[in-house]
Scaffold this motif. Structure first.
Motif, mmCIF file in Angstrom:
data_model
loop_
_atom_site.group_PDB
_atom_site.id
_atom_site.type_symbol
_atom_site.label_atom_id
_atom_site.label_comp_id
_atom_site.label_asym_id
_atom_site.label_seq_id
_atom_site.Cartn_x
_atom_site.Cartn_y
_atom_site.Cartn_z
ATOM 1 N N TYR A 2 0.828 -1.197 0.000
ATOM 2 C CA TYR A 2 0.000 0.000 0.000
ATOM 3 C C TYR A 2 0.869 1.257 0.000
ATOM 4 O O TYR A 2 1.994 1.240 0.500
ATOM 5 C CB TYR A 2 -0.876 0.053 1.252
ATOM 6 C CG TYR A 2 -1.972 -0.971 1.315
ATOM 7 C CD1 TYR A 2 -3.053 -0.921 0.441
ATOM 8 C CD2 TYR A 2 -1.958 -1.967 2.285
ATOM 9 C CE1 TYR A 2 -4.087 -1.848 0.514
ATOM 10 C CE2 TYR A 2 -2.979 -2.901 2.375
ATOM 11 C CZ TYR A 2 -4.042 -2.839 1.484
ATOM 12 O OH TYR A 2 -5.055 -3.757 1.566
ATOM 13 N N TYR A 4 0.308 5.355 1.297
ATOM 14 C CA TYR A 4 -0.603 6.180 2.088
ATOM 15 C C TYR A 4 -0.044 7.586 2.172
ATOM 16 O O TYR A 4 1.121 7.785 2.545
ATOM 17 C CB TYR A 4 -0.769 5.600 3.497
ATOM 18 C CG TYR A 4 -1.533 6.513 4.439
ATOM 19 C CD1 TYR A 4 -2.888 6.736 4.268
ATOM 20 C CD2 TYR A 4 -0.884 7.155 5.494
ATOM 21 C CE1 TYR A 4 -3.588 7.583 5.116
ATOM 22 C CE2 TYR A 4 -1.575 7.997 6.347
ATOM 23 C CZ TYR A 4 -2.928 8.205 6.153
ATOM 24 O OH TYR A 4 -3.612 9.040 6.993
ATOM 25 N N PHE A 21 0.998 1.097 11.437
ATOM 26 C CA PHE A 21 1.175 0.314 10.212
ATOM 27 C C PHE A 21 2.206 -0.794 10.423
ATOM 28 O O PHE A 21 2.023 -1.922 9.970
ATOM 29 C CB PHE A 21 1.629 1.218 9.060
ATOM 30 C CG PHE A 21 0.553 2.104 8.490
ATOM 31 C CD1 PHE A 21 -0.787 1.816 8.652
ATOM 32 C CD2 PHE A 21 0.902 3.249 7.752
ATOM 33 C CE1 PHE A 21 -1.772 2.636 8.106
ATOM 34 C CE2 PHE A 21 -0.070 4.065 7.204
ATOM 35 C CZ PHE A 21 -1.410 3.760 7.388
ATOM 36 N N PHE A 25 -0.135 -4.614 10.499
ATOM 37 C CA PHE A 25 -0.439 -5.045 9.130
ATOM 38 C C PHE A 25 0.625 -6.025 8.650
ATOM 39 O O PHE A 25 1.806 -5.879 8.983
ATOM 40 C CB PHE A 25 -0.474 -3.845 8.175
ATOM 41 C CG PHE A 25 -1.674 -2.958 8.343
ATOM 42 C CD1 PHE A 25 -2.769 -3.072 7.498
ATOM 43 C CD2 PHE A 25 -1.708 -2.003 9.357
ATOM 44 C CE1 PHE A 25 -3.871 -2.248 7.651
ATOM 45 C CE2 PHE A 25 -2.802 -1.176 9.518
ATOM 46 C CZ PHE A 25 -3.893 -1.299 8.669
ATOM 47 N N GLU A 27 0.925 -6.366 5.333
ATOM 48 C CA GLU A 27 1.318 -5.762 4.062
ATOM 49 C C GLU A 27 2.435 -4.729 4.259
ATOM 50 O O GLU A 27 2.585 -4.138 5.333
ATOM 51 C CB GLU A 27 0.111 -5.073 3.412
ATOM 52 C CG GLU A 27 -1.003 -6.018 2.984
ATOM 53 C CD GLU A 27 -1.965 -6.329 4.114
ATOM 54 O OE1 GLU A 27 -2.936 -7.066 3.883
ATOM 55 O OE2 GLU A 27 -1.737 -5.825 5.243
ATOM 56 N N PHE A 29 4.177 -1.033 3.378
ATOM 57 C CA PHE A 29 3.619 0.311 3.231
ATOM 58 C C PHE A 29 4.675 1.292 2.740
ATOM 59 O O PHE A 29 5.859 1.167 3.065
ATOM 60 C CB PHE A 29 3.099 0.834 4.578
ATOM 61 C CG PHE A 29 1.651 0.521 4.843
ATOM 62 C CD1 PHE A 29 0.648 1.429 4.507
ATOM 63 C CD2 PHE A 29 1.287 -0.684 5.421
ATOM 64 C CE1 PHE A 29 -0.679 1.138 4.756
ATOM 65 C CE2 PHE A 29 -0.032 -0.984 5.680
ATOM 66 C CZ PHE A 29 -1.024 -0.070 5.346
ATOM 67 N N LYS A 211 -1.185 -0.292 -3.990
ATOM 68 C CA LYS A 211 -2.538 0.262 -3.990
ATOM 69 C C LYS A 211 -2.626 1.386 -2.953
ATOM 70 O O LYS A 211 -1.932 1.343 -1.942
ATOM 71 C CB LYS A 211 -3.555 -0.832 -3.617
ATOM 72 C CG LYS A 211 -3.602 -2.008 -4.579
ATOM 73 C CD LYS A 211 -4.536 -3.093 -4.047
ATOM 74 C CE LYS A 211 -3.930 -3.768 -2.818
ATOM 75 N NZ LYS A 211 -4.758 -4.920 -2.358
ATOM 76 N N TYR A 213 -4.076 3.451 0.204
ATOM 77 C CA TYR A 213 -4.745 3.039 1.438
ATOM 78 C C TYR A 213 -5.396 4.250 2.079
ATOM 79 O O TYR A 213 -4.815 5.332 2.132
ATOM 80 C CB TYR A 213 -3.752 2.417 2.430
ATOM 81 C CG TYR A 213 -4.437 1.800 3.632
ATOM 82 C CD1 TYR A 213 -4.978 0.522 3.551
ATOM 83 C CD2 TYR A 213 -4.569 2.506 4.827
ATOM 84 C CE1 TYR A 213 -5.637 -0.040 4.632
ATOM 85 C CE2 TYR A 213 -5.234 1.950 5.915
ATOM 86 C CZ TYR A 213 -5.766 0.675 5.809
ATOM 87 O OH TYR A 213 -6.426 0.113 6.886
ATOM 88 N N GLU A 214 -6.622 4.050 2.550
ATOM 89 C CA GLU A 214 -7.332 5.084 3.294
ATOM 90 C C GLU A 214 -7.627 4.565 4.689
ATOM 91 O O GLU A 214 -8.057 3.408 4.860
ATOM 92 C CB GLU A 214 -8.632 5.477 2.593
ATOM 93 C CG GLU A 214 -8.410 6.205 1.267
ATOM 94 C CD GLU A 214 -9.704 6.775 0.718
ATOM 95 O OE1 GLU A 214 -10.712 6.817 1.473
ATOM 96 O OE2 GLU A 214 -9.728 7.169 -0.452
ATOM 97 N N ASP A 219 -9.085 2.415 12.293
ATOM 98 C CA ASP A 219 -7.673 2.797 12.185
ATOM 99 C C ASP A 219 -7.429 4.112 12.922
ATOM 100 O O ASP A 219 -6.490 4.237 13.722
ATOM 101 C CB ASP A 219 -7.251 2.980 10.724
ATOM 102 C CG ASP A 219 -7.154 1.687 9.943
ATOM 103 O OD1 ASP A 219 -6.944 0.626 10.565
ATOM 104 O OD2 ASP A 219 -7.284 1.752 8.703
#
Length: 327
Positions: A2, A4, A21, A25, A27, A29, A211, A213-214, A219
């Motif tokens: 992601y 951000y 993060f 997570f 994933e 970032f 991608k 991230y929001e 969160d």
């Protein structure tokens, strides 16, 4: 993976977001953010030894300790910050060059002579515009760095200027380098938002699967909780400092001289010694003992001293003067 882009300019919130993060997570970032004026302290530094506390307080500068090591840096809205959070192999996690390469690539595409130098610095024509630091959590690394774009360098120098002889400790000292702004080296004018977009585009080209991230409501609540319980707390930002000694000799306009030695551990006074020509002999040990275990923090000391009659220990010394001597 992601990416951000934070819509917050609060340093404490963005530091909490990085940690959130990193620890919540699976994933990877890539994060970009701008902070309003703030001083960011390395994890293993003595905050008071790195900053001009009086100037910071006068200007309402946010002071935040980060999760990673390294030196103290100044952030403002002319300073773009990035954070890479990546899974990796043990022993191969820290790689300052790798994670700062997108910044170098973008700047070189703009005909800026950006280079990676030393352990973790990015420079233009030998002048530093970015410092980087990292933190390992399990099998992940978080590397973050600054990018001086159009920062107020005079303000930077005034806020990070402190007497190096005032403190004795084992904290990590910042090494002051000659610094420069990216904007001073651009042949074609560019805004900081445009630079941010170019960096994101470059990262997207490098990682096609990335991608946006929001943050969800949950969160934000978790980040806000972490910010309030850690990154806004004196115990983290100042109390986490390594054990240190402060030695002060101060003369007042009325001829009073005061010499104070304090040993501070975990942000609290563990030993005090007070000397001077304004002391009422015989009682000073009692005052030295009353200072023990009080946080080395102006407001905390002021509250404690209001409960004490300083006239029992000193000749013609005000509380404000005593506080000044301690800081």
């Amino acid at each position: 993976m992601y990416y951000y882009i934070s819509n917050s300019n609060q340093a404490a919130f963005n530091q909490a977001t990085e940690e959130y993060f990193l620890k919540n997570f699976d994933e990877n970032f890539y994060m970009l953010y701008l902070n309003k004026a703030a001083v960011i302290i390395g994890k293993h530094q003595n905050a008071l030894a790195e900053i001009n506390l009086d100037k910071c307080q006068e200007q309402g500068i946010e002071i935040v300790r980060r999760l990673s090591g390294g030196g103290t840096v100044f952030h403002d809205e002319g300073n773009l910050n990035y954070c890479f959070i990546n899974e990796g192999q043990k022993g191969e996690l820290i790689n300052f060059r790798k994670y700062s390469q997108p910044v170098i690539d973008v700047l070189q595409s703009l005909n800026v002579n950006a280079k990676f130098e030393g352990k973790s610095d990015l420079t233009i024509d030998g002048m530093k515009f970015s410092g980087n630091a990292s933190h390992i959590y399990r099998s992940k690394v978080m590397q973050h760095g600054t990018m001086l774009f159009s920062s107020d360098l005079n303000r930077l120098n005034s806020l990070l200027k402190v007497n190096p002889l005032k403190f004795k400790d084992r904290g990590i000292r910042s090494i002051r380098s000659r610094v420069t702004n990216i904007s001073d080296h651009l042949s074609t004018p560019l805004s900081i938002d445009e630079l941010q977009n170019k960096i994101i585009q470059h990262v997207q080209n490098q990682f096609p699967e990335i991608k946006p991230y929001e943050l969800t409501d949950s969160d934000r609540e978790a980040i806000k909780k972490l910010m309030e319980e850690k990154y806004l707390k004196w115990e983290w930002n100042f109390g986490y400092s390594p054990k240190y000694k402060i030695e002060r000799l101060i003369s007042f306009a009325n001829g009073n001289i005061l010499e104070i030695e304090l040993d501070i551990e975990k942000g609290r006074i563990i030993r005090s010694e007070i000397l001077g020509n304004c002391i009422k002999m015989g009682n000073i040990v009692e005052l030295e003992n009353k200072l023990l275990n009080i946080p080395h923090h102006k407001e905390s000391l002021l509250q404690e001293l209001k409960q004490i009659n300083l006239n029992d220990y000193f000749l013609n010394l005000k509380i404000e003067e005593f506080i000044k001597a301690i800081f």
